[in-house]
Structure formats: C-alpha cells, structure tokens
Motif scaffolding. Structure first.
Motif, short mmCIF file in Angstrom:
data_model
loop_
_atom_site.label_atom_id
_atom_site.label_comp_id
_atom_site.label_asym_id
_atom_site.label_seq_id
_atom_site.Cartn_x
_atom_site.Cartn_y
_atom_site.Cartn_z
N LEU A 1 0.83 -1.21 0.00
CA LEU A 1 0.00 0.00 0.00
C LEU A 1 0.86 1.25 0.00
O LEU A 1 0.52 2.25 -0.67
CB LEU A 1 -0.92 -0.01 1.22
N LEU A 2 1.97 1.24 0.73
CA LEU A 2 2.87 2.41 0.74
C LEU A 2 3.49 2.61 -0.63
O LEU A 2 3.66 3.76 -1.09
CB LEU A 2 3.96 2.21 1.79
N ALA B 1 1.45 7.01 -6.63
CA ALA B 1 0.35 7.94 -6.91
C ALA B 1 0.71 9.37 -6.56
O ALA B 1 -0.13 10.28 -6.70
CB ALA B 1 -0.90 7.50 -6.16
N GLY B 2 1.91 9.61 -6.06
CA GLY B 2 2.36 10.96 -5.75
C GLY B 2 1.97 11.44 -4.37
O GLY B 2 2.09 12.64 -4.08
N LYS B 3 1.54 10.56 -3.47
CA LYS B 3 1.14 10.97 -2.13
C LYS B 3 2.37 11.05 -1.23
O LYS B 3 3.38 10.39 -1.46
CB LYS B 3 0.14 9.97 -1.56
N GLU C 1 4.58 10.52 2.27
CA GLU C 1 4.78 9.30 3.04
C GLU C 1 3.80 9.21 4.20
O GLU C 1 3.24 8.15 4.48
CB GLU C 1 6.22 9.26 3.55
N ASP C 2 3.59 10.35 4.89
CA ASP C 2 2.66 10.34 6.02
C ASP C 2 1.24 10.07 5.56
O ASP C 2 0.49 9.34 6.22
CB ASP C 2 2.73 11.68 6.75
N GLN C 3 0.86 10.68 4.44
CA GLN C 3 -0.50 10.46 3.93
C GLN C 3 -0.69 9.00 3.51
O GLN C 3 -1.73 8.39 3.80
CB GLN C 3 -0.76 11.40 2.74
N SER C 4 0.32 8.45 2.86
CA SER C 4 0.22 7.04 2.43
C SER C 4 0.14 6.11 3.64
O SER C 4 -0.64 5.15 3.65
CB SER C 4 1.43 6.66 1.58
N LEU C 5 0.92 6.40 4.70
CA LEU C 5 0.90 5.58 5.89
C LEU C 5 -0.45 5.64 6.59
O LEU C 5 -0.99 4.62 7.04
CB LEU C 5 2.02 6.01 6.84
N ALA C 6 -1.01 6.86 6.68
CA ALA C 6 -2.31 7.02 7.34
C ALA C 6 -3.40 6.26 6.58
O ALA C 6 -4.24 5.56 7.18
CB ALA C 6 -2.67 8.49 7.45
N GLU C 7 -3.40 6.37 5.26
CA GLU C 7 -4.40 5.67 4.47
C GLU C 7 -4.22 4.15 4.55
O GLU C 7 -5.21 3.40 4.62
CB GLU C 7 -4.32 6.13 3.01
#
Length: 547
Positions: A118-119, A125-127, A129-135
């Motif tokens: 998922l990360l 997708a250009g997100k 690192e913190d946003q990717s981890l939260a999602e």
C-alpha cells in the motif's frame, strides 16, 4: 713394492681408530645413536601422552568415571525434576498458547507485506509518506482488529499457566535444594568427615502433595480448552477481508493452520489428563536429550536444556560456507602457483597467502564486525544481495573462516602436486596434451588424495575456530529455518566452539553446565580426530597410488 694406502676418514683419523671410537657417548652405557634414538622417541611418546591426558581430562570432566555424577547422570536428574515438579505439565499448556502466538505472528507478517504494498502504491500515486501511511493503516484497521482478537483468545489458558508456574517453580527449587544437600553429604562422607556429614539435614519433598494443584486444575483446563476451541472455530467463519489475490492466498494458508490448531486441542487436553509426575524416565534419556534436543538454554529460572543440535548445525553451516569459498580458492591457487605462475609471481603470491595464517583470529573478527558485516549490509541495500538486517550471520563468519582456511588448503595442495612424479607430466606432453589437459587429466587426478587431505585439514581448521565465530556468527542459539533456502546464509547462529568460550568462564566447576560444556568439547575433539584420521588415510592412499 709400494706401501699400502692407509684409509682415512674425512676427519683424517685412521679407519681402525674411527671404528673403535664410533658411538661413544658421555652417558655411560649409551652410545650417541642410543641418545639420539631415545631423545626423538621420547618426543613422540610425549605427544601421545599429552593427547591421552587431554582425552582423559575431557572424559573425566564431561561423562565422568562415575556415570551418576557425570553430565549424562546430571542431565537425567535435570529432566526428572522437570517432570516431578510439574514444569512439564505447565509447558503443555504453554505449547497451546505458543501455537496461537505463531498464528498471530503469521498474520502480522501478512499485514507487513500488505502495508509495504500500500505504501508503494501511495508513493507511485504521488502521495506523501505520512499520507500514504495514514491511508494504509485505515485500510488495514479491520485486519488489525482481527489480529488483536485472535491474540486474546488464549488469555484463559495463560492465566491458568501463570498460576501453576509459581507452584512448579517452588517445587523445583525445593527438589534442587534437597539434591544439593545430598551431594554435600556424600562429599563429606567421601572425605571421611562424618561429623560434618551428620550436620547436613534435609527433608524430602512431598511430591504427592506438590502435584495436587495440577490435578485440581484439570476441570478448569477442560473448560478453558473447550472455550478456546469454540472461539477458534468462530474465527473460521469470520475471516478478515483480503485486499488482493496474494493476501487471499496467504489467508487461505492461515485458515489451514488454524484448523490444524483446533484439531490438536483434544490431544493437548489428553496429555494434561494422562500426565503422571511419577512416570519413570528411561535411563538413556540424558544421552538422547543431549544429542537430539533442539534447544540449548542455561541459567534459566524455568528449565535448563542442553541440546547440542543447534550448536552442531551452526558449526556445520558455517563450515560448509567457508569450504565452499576456500576450496576453489585454495586448490586453484595451489595449482596455479605450482604449474602456471612465473617465478616472480611465485615469490610474491605464495608468501602473501601463507602470511594470512599469521594474522590473529581476533583481528579478523574485528574486521568482520566493523567492515565485512557493514559491507554486506550495504550490498543488500543496493540490491546486489537479498535483503537482510543481521550483519553478524552465517555468511559473515563463513567468509572470514574461508580466508583463514585458504593458506592450509593452498600449502597442502601445492605439496601434493609437488609429490607427483615429473615423469607423469613429461609423458602427457609427449603424447601431445597441452598444459590445461595435463593439469586436469594427469596432475590433479594423481594428487587427488593429497588435495582431499588438504580439504579435510582445512575443514578441521574451520570447525575448530573460536574467536571469529564468537564475534561474527550472531550467537543465536537456534536452528535457522531451512524453508528460507539460500536466505538461511543471512541468519545468526551459534557454534560449539563459541558456546564454550562464551559460557565456560561463568559456569560453576562440577555443575551440569560445566560438564555440558566439556561434553561439547569432547564431541568437538572426537570430530577433529576423525577429520585428521581421514586426512592421514588419504595421504597414505596417495603415497601408495604413485608408487
């Protein structure tokens, strides 16, 4: 008529005088030849005596002349106390919860794999690192809840095991105290100090009363196991959501493991109900436990184990890696220097290789810790090696031991090739063979026994090394999972030599740990003798083969 020529020796003495004074010695009754013979013969016999004393010392400190007081006798009593005190009963319960813990670990590994996926998708997708981890954590929230509920299913069994553990430990300490008192009393009696022996008093432990709490806990365990089985069955009907096909396959594997655990619960319950603290152990269990137990654990508040298997596996794996590197390098270098290299290459390369054997092993160990281990980690991060995190492992220790074994294999290989009659080589050239064909078809087969002897002695050098493996092998007393394939090379292990160096200084003289370490030393000594015997047989066969 000419006078006969008088024959004189090099020292200008007449032959008659030389014969009359030959063999005179300053020691009355012994000639010079006798003195020389006895001097060198004494050296040989001293070596035999020293070897015998080493074997006698190892035997007396390990197996012992009194088997009841030796390691196997002490280990037998150690296992007997394990049963009589109820530790065995508690470990049956702990085995159930341990199986549950392995299932939880398996789900955690699946979660980690999905989190990385998922990360990676979020990064592509250009997100941030913190946003990717939260999602990713939000997506896996239901999965985390499933893992938490699964881990809590064994709480009932854990509570019963915890209560019984205190009882079992107290009983074990009481039995050990009585055994120590008996040993002290025997020691005084053997020394003729009957007055001191009479002052040593003790009271036998009432084992019948000591095991009553375990028998009384059987109904509670029956209910706890029934609930445990029902709760696990419910989890089969509530599988966590699979995020992709790979995760679905892993969860299917988890489901099959869960079914195996559910099916094993009646067997665990039956072991608890049929457990008998008074069931005698076979006399050979102390021996079998040493050679076949897969755990080595000392100074434990619960139970000590003295199984040599993980140490033997660690020594063998490191030796295999070392020989896989050292044999091609050592044999190849020996052939090249003897058959191909120019004189100036021989003058440079040969002393350089032989100088390696003069480097202290502890210095090589420091090099392995500070340089080689970190270098291998960097190669892993650059993608040149599979990913691993333990810098001290089988591969690190194996590379350094290969470095130490190369001079032995190189020197003996070159000596073996030197012993091949020159006529073999000349005959090969006379028949039209080139240099490579002569080396491969004539020189190497003729010296094969000597080369094999070199490899065996190199193996003896590797398996007997201490400091390098103690510093660089990772010192993990466990058998690496063979299912990892070649990734097993990056697992930490412990070795027979390493465990002796690590624990002998803290072991009490005459204790079971002391005797266990000497038993490991005796086993290592026997392995070294076998290796050297095979090497000598190869040399003997080599000498016969070339006439």
């Amino acid at each position: 008529m000419a006078e006969p020529t008088q024959i004189r020796r090099l020292d200008q003495r007449p032959l008659k005088e030389a014969i009359s004074t030959r063999g005179r010695s300053i020691i009355p009754g012994l000639t010079k030849d006798d003195v020389i013979k006895y001097f060198f013969g004494a050296n040989a016999w001293i070596s035999i005596v020293v070897l015998g004393l080493i074997m006698l010392s190892l035997y007396s400190q390990s197996i012992g002349f009194d088997p009841a007081e030796g390691f196997f006798g002490q280990n037998y009593r150690n296992l007997l106390v394990y049963r009589q005190a109820g530790l065995e009963f508690v470990d049956i319960i702990k085995k159930e919860t341990s199986d549950l813990g392995q299932l939880s670990d398996y789900l955690s590994a699946v979660r980690l794999h999905e989190l990385k996926r998922l990360l990676a998708e979020g990064k592509s997708a250009g997100k941030s690192e913190d946003q990717s981890l939260a999602e990713a954590n939000t997506t896996l929230a239901a999965y985390d809840d499933y893992i938490g509920k699964l881990s809590s299913l064994g709480e009932g069994l854990d509570g019963i095991a915890s209560n019984l553990s205190d009882t079992a430990t107290a009983t074990k300490e009481a039995i050990k105290e009585v055994q120590d008192k008996k040993a002290e009393k025997r020691l005084y009696l053997r020394s003729g100090k009957k007055d001191l022996a009479d002052k040593v008093t003790y009271q036998e432990v009432d084992l019948t009363a000591a095991v009553q709490p375990f028998k009384a806990a059987l109904p509670s365990l029956h209910d706890a196991n029934a609930k445990f089985s029902a709760d696990l069955a419910n989890f089969l009907n509530q599988p966590p959501p699979a995020l992709d096909a790979e995760m679905k396959s892993r969860l299917a594997d988890f489901e099959s493991r869960l079914r195996i655990l559910i099916a094993s619960i009646p067997a665990y319950q039956n072991q608890l109900e049929t457990w008998n603290p008074n069931q005698p152990l076979p006399w050979y269990m102390g021996i079998v436990d040493f050679f076949f137990h897969t755990n080595w654990l000392t100074a434990s508040a619960w139970q000590d184990y003295y199984g040599v298997v993980p140490l033997l596996v660690g020594s063998t794996l490191i030796s295999i890696v070392a020989l896989a590197i050292a044999v091609p390098l050592g044999v190849g270098a020996g052939i090249y220097i003897n058959q191909i290299a120019t004189p100036w290459e021989q003058n440079i390369v040969k002393p350089a290789i032989e100088f390696i054997s003069a480097i202290p092993s502890v210095v090589l160990g420091f090099f392995g810790v500070a340089v080689l281990g970190e270098f291998l980690i960097q190669l892993s991060r650059w993608g040149l090696l599979p990913h691993f995190e333990q810098r001290l492992n089988i591969l690190t220790a194996g590379i350094l031991l290969a470095f130490m074994a190369v001079p032995t294999i190189f020197t003996l290989t070159e000596d073996a090739i030197n012993n091949v009659p020159r006529a073999f080589k000349e005959a090969s050239y006379a028949l039209g063979a080139n240099r490579l064909q002569t080396i491969w078809r004539i020189i190497l087969p003729a010296s094969l026994s000597g080369v094999i002897s070199a490899v065996l002695l190199g193996f003896g050098r590797v398996i007997g090394e201490t400091m390098v493996v103690l510093l660089c092998a990772g010192n993990s007393i466990s058998i690496p999972p063979m299912s990892k394939g070649l990734m097993i090379l990056f697992q930490p292990v412990h070795t027979m030599t390493g465990i002796i160096a690590q624990e002998l200084g803290e072991a009490e003289n005459g204790s079971i740990e002391w005797r266990a370490l000497f038993m490991v030393g005796l086993l290592l000594f026997i392995i070294s003798l076998i290796i050297n015997f095979l090497a000598q047989r190869m040399v003997h066969r080599f000498k016969i083969s070339i006439g």
